[in-house]
Write an enzyme that holds these catalytic residues in place. Structure first.
Site, PDB file in Angstrom:
ATOM      1  N   ASP A 214       0.847  -1.197   0.000  1.00  0.00           N
ATOM      2  CA  ASP A 214       0.000   0.000   0.000  1.00  0.00           C
ATOM      3  C   ASP A 214       0.880   1.244   0.000  1.00  0.00           C
ATOM      4  O   ASP A 214       2.100   1.163   0.096  1.00  0.00           O
ATOM      5  CB  ASP A 214      -0.896  -0.001   1.240  1.00  0.00           C
ATOM      6  CG  ASP A 214      -0.062  -0.088   2.527  1.00  0.00           C
ATOM      7  OD1 ASP A 214       0.397   0.970   2.989  1.00  0.00           O
ATOM      8  OD2 ASP A 214       0.157  -1.210   3.033  1.00  0.00           O
ATOM      9  N   ASP A 216       0.537   3.559   2.426  1.00  0.00           N
ATOM     10  CA  ASP A 216       0.302   4.098   3.757  1.00  0.00           C
ATOM     11  C   ASP A 216      -0.870   5.081   3.688  1.00  0.00           C
ATOM     12  O   ASP A 216      -1.873   4.764   3.047  1.00  0.00           O
ATOM     13  CB  ASP A 216       1.579   4.728   4.317  1.00  0.00           C
ATOM     14  CG  ASP A 216       1.542   4.866   5.828  1.00  0.00           C
ATOM     15  OD1 ASP A 216       1.230   3.863   6.504  1.00  0.00           O
ATOM     16  OD2 ASP A 216       1.832   5.960   6.346  1.00  0.00           O
TER      17      ASP A 216
END
Length: 292
Positions: A214, A216
């Site tokens: 991802d 974040d």
């Protein structure tokens, strides 16, 4: 603890989504009790391409243990007690850089410690003081082997980078994420520390394959990280991680251990031998006895 014939040269620590090690021959489970308690799970010991391997799911099978609750001292001690010299760790991380998208792999060379509730040394009792060097916290030989293995497995790898390890189990706030980016951090995770510190004290060659799941929470055009997002991308990257680890195992044992990892305690024991508490010495004899 009777280990019998259960010995290993390479330890594999599986992170989120990496709970088993297919392909091991002569498989057997080894339950190890350490001076620091029990590891996350029984270790699975076997042979892969002629190399003795010990596999440990970091969070336990079924992902039962949060990052803060991990008994990392017991995990590293258990690997050391089996004769492990090389540790290949797999860790889920978030990217802090646009140029490092989800599903890429980072082989970090630096760590920043933002944990606060985790024992980070084997030498926490009065009676024996030890200071090991951590300037370069990840073994250069393991890093090179892991990077080449990821490339060989068809992954997009980034060699080097700073990994900030947060306490968790919550993800970062936006302000924290932006602060870490301002520090020059490349990826963020919850497990590389204190693993790397304890591996150094145990004189193990340790490296991390950081699997990006991802962006974040800093990335404005992407949704904030969620557990579901992490799991989804981990499953997408699981086969790559397994292929890379299986390639790295027979390669890493052919490397000469001429790095600093294998003799980290040689100049780190500060207490005079005659002043060392006998009970403390006995407790950590696996680590220090060859120097005393």
């Amino acid at each position: 603890m009777a280990l019998g014939d259960s010995r290993a040269r390479v330890g594999v620590i599986g992170g989120s989504g990496f709970y088993q090690m297919p392909g091991l021959e002569q498989r057997r489970e080894v339950a190890i009790e350490t001076p620091f308690g029990a590891p996350s799970d029984s270790l699975v010991v076997g042979v892969l391409d002629g190399v003795e391997v010990a596999f440990l799911p970091r969070h336990g099978r079924g992902h039962r243990i949060s990052p803060t609750a991990l008994n990392v001292r017991a995990n590293i001690w258990a690997l050391k007690s089996l004769g492990v010299e090389w540790v290949l760790a797999v860790s889920a991380v978030g990217s802090m850089r646009e140029r490092i998208p989800p599903l890429d792999v980072v082989i970090p060379d630096q760590l920043i410690d933002r944990t606060r509730d985790r024992p980070s040394t084997f030498f926490d009792e009065p009676g024996l003081v030890v200071h090991v060097g951590m300037a370069d916290p990840l073994c250069p030989q393991v890093r090179r082997v892991l990077a080449e293995a990821v490339e060989g497995a068809g992954g997009n790898v980034h060699r080097g980078g700073a990994y900030v390890c947060i306490e968790g189990p919550q993800f970062s706030t936006r302000a924290e994420s932006e602060l870490y980016r301002s520090w020059g951090v490349d990826v963020i995770g919850m497990t590389a520390l204190p693993e790397a510190r304890l591996a150094r004290e145990a004189e193990l060659c340790y490296g991390v394959m950081a699997m990006v799941t991802d962006y974040d929470v800093w990335h404005e055009s992407e949704e904030p990280v969620t557990a579901a997002m992490v799991v989804r991308n981990l499953m997408a990257n699981a086969e790559l991680a397994l292929r890379a680890v299986r390639t790295a195992i027979p390669t890493v044992v052919r490397q000469p251990r001429d790095c600093e990892c294998g003799a980290a305690l040689a100049s780190g024991i500060i207490t005079a031998p005659e002043a060392i508490d006998p009970q403390v010495r006995e407790r950590v004899a696996l680590l220090v006895e060859r120097y005393l």
